[in-house]
Design an enzyme around this catalytic site. Structure first.
Site, PDB file in Angstrom:
ATOM      1  N   CYS A   1     -88.565 -53.207   4.907  1.00  0.00           N
ATOM      2  CA  CYS A   1     -88.229 -54.413   4.152  1.00  0.00           C
ATOM      3  C   CYS A   1     -89.451 -55.208   3.713  1.00  0.00           C
ATOM      4  O   CYS A   1     -89.357 -56.029   2.784  1.00  0.00           O
ATOM      5  CB  CYS A   1     -87.341 -55.332   4.980  1.00  0.00           C
ATOM      6  SG  CYS A   1     -85.886 -54.527   5.669  1.00  0.00           S
ATOM      7  N   ILE A   2     -90.591 -55.033   4.378  1.00  0.00           N
ATOM      8  CA  ILE A   2     -91.768 -55.845   4.059  1.00  0.00           C
ATOM      9  C   ILE A   2     -92.829 -55.053   3.295  1.00  0.00           C
ATOM     10  O   ILE A   2     -93.911 -55.566   3.022  1.00  0.00           O
ATOM     11  CB  ILE A   2     -92.366 -56.506   5.313  1.00  0.00           C
ATOM     12  CG1 ILE A   2     -92.975 -55.484   6.272  1.00  0.00           C
ATOM     13  CG2 ILE A   2     -91.297 -57.344   6.015  1.00  0.00           C
ATOM     14  CD1 ILE A   2     -93.740 -56.127   7.437  1.00  0.00           C
TER      15      ILE A   2
END
Length: 347
Positions: free
Chosen positions: A339-340
């Site tokens: 997600c990052i």
């Protein structure tokens, strides 16, 4: 009618294709991380920095930091990581950044509409809605816009025409009100160069909590090769994700991809710690890994299942080095390592 990426010969490559670099965003003060000077924000920055350094062992990394925050970011990130400044609200580059495409020796990008994961009450997105275009410009990519609200964590492709989706993301009435499944699917195909979608009905249970995305695919299932999908598996029948993961594996195991192959399902057993520090059911998932050049950066949870899942990834990717990075702080904020991060593929 404006041209689409697919019509212009572009497609989204699979994550295992070579990358030129990885893009990330730097945590700043906001409802997710708390105030400047607080321990929650400091912990988040240490966790993001650990992921950036793990990825940097394999390929270049550029971190986008909020205005006036580049110096502090460089200090924690250490040498060899590029930092640029742009106004930011949050730090989930997979979701706010562009989705990169390649075709005909060129780089392109889809700049999705971003609205705070369905205009959630706590979310701020005035700046983050512009980051996709900023990053695409910095990368020198031809940029395509779309009316579809979508995030990078809501899609996963095999690079050969197949995309994984969840009904509670692309068909979320707070994201795309009035869109039918057929319309959303057609728009995804036009932007990604895919032709077959496999829909799962929902995401993991905790992803519908306060800081959740309402069902991103990238903690449930992900392609690990043509015709091969890794799927989160919760063996505890008392955990709400036991049924979610069983259903996902069943749907995927019965599906065929764009090339007509029957999907091979590889189960990734959940950590034994099925609950977070507050005792709530957690969505800790090894599916949320990141592939980079020669490496797999895998979520760790200081759990006996860490090594078992690392061994599964070593079998899936024998030519890559598997690195475990503690992801509990990232999950507490609403996501994981995938997600990052956001890959920029090599043209």
């Amino acid at each position: 009618m404006p041209n689409t990426p697919a019509a212009d010969g572009f497609r989204m490559p699979p994550e295992w294709a070579p990358h030129d670099r990885t893009w990330m965003a730097w945590p700043g003060p906001n409802p997710t991380f708390g105030e400047e000077g607080g321990e929650t924000l400091a912990e988040a920055r240490r966790a993001w920095a650990a992921v950036a350094r793990a990825v940097r062992r394999f390929e270049p990394v550029t971190v986008v930091a909020g205005t006036g925050r580049a110096g502090g970011a460089r200090e924690l990130l250490g040498p060899g990581i590029d930092v640029v400044e742009r106004p930011l609200d949050d730090a989930w580059m997979r979701d706010i950044g562009p989705t990169f495409l390649t075709g005909g020796g060129r780089l392109a990008a889809v700049d999705w509409v971003f609205n705070g994961w369905g205009a959630q009450g706590w979310a701020r997105w005035e700046n983050d809605a512009l980051i996709g275009a900023h990053v695409a410009h910095l990368a020198g990519a031809r940029t395509y816009t779309t009316p579809l609200v979508n995030e990078g964590g809501g899609i996963h492709v095999d690079g050969e025409g197949t995309v994984l989706l969840t009904e509670t993301v692309q068909l979320d009435p707070d994201r795309n009100p009035g869109w039918t499944r057929a319309e959303a699917e057609a728009e995804i195909h036009a932007q990604l160069g895919t032709e077959r979608a496999i829909w799962l009905p929902r995401g993991l249970t905790a992803d519908y909590g306060q800081f959740g995305t309402r069902g991103h695919i990238d903690i449930v299932a992900a392609f690990a090769g043509p015709g091969v999908v890794v799927v989160h598996t919760q063996p505890d029948p008392g955990h709400p994700d036991h049924e979610v993961s069983r259903e996902a594996a069943e749907i995927l195991g019965a599906a065929t991809d764009a090339r007509g192959r029957r999907i091979e399902v590889v189960e990734l057993p959940a950590p034994t710690a099925g609950h977070d520090a507050d005792g709530q059911p957690a969505d800790y998932s090894y599916v949320n890994h990141y592939l980079c050049n020669g490496g797999v950066v895998l979520c760790g949870f200081d759990d006996p299942m860490d090594e078992r899942n690392a061994e599964i990834f070593r079998r899936l990717f024998p030519e890559r080095r598997v690195t475990l990075v503690d992801a509990r702080t990232i999950f507490a904020a609403g996501g994981g390592i995938h997600c990052i991060t956001q890959q920029q593929p090599t043209v």
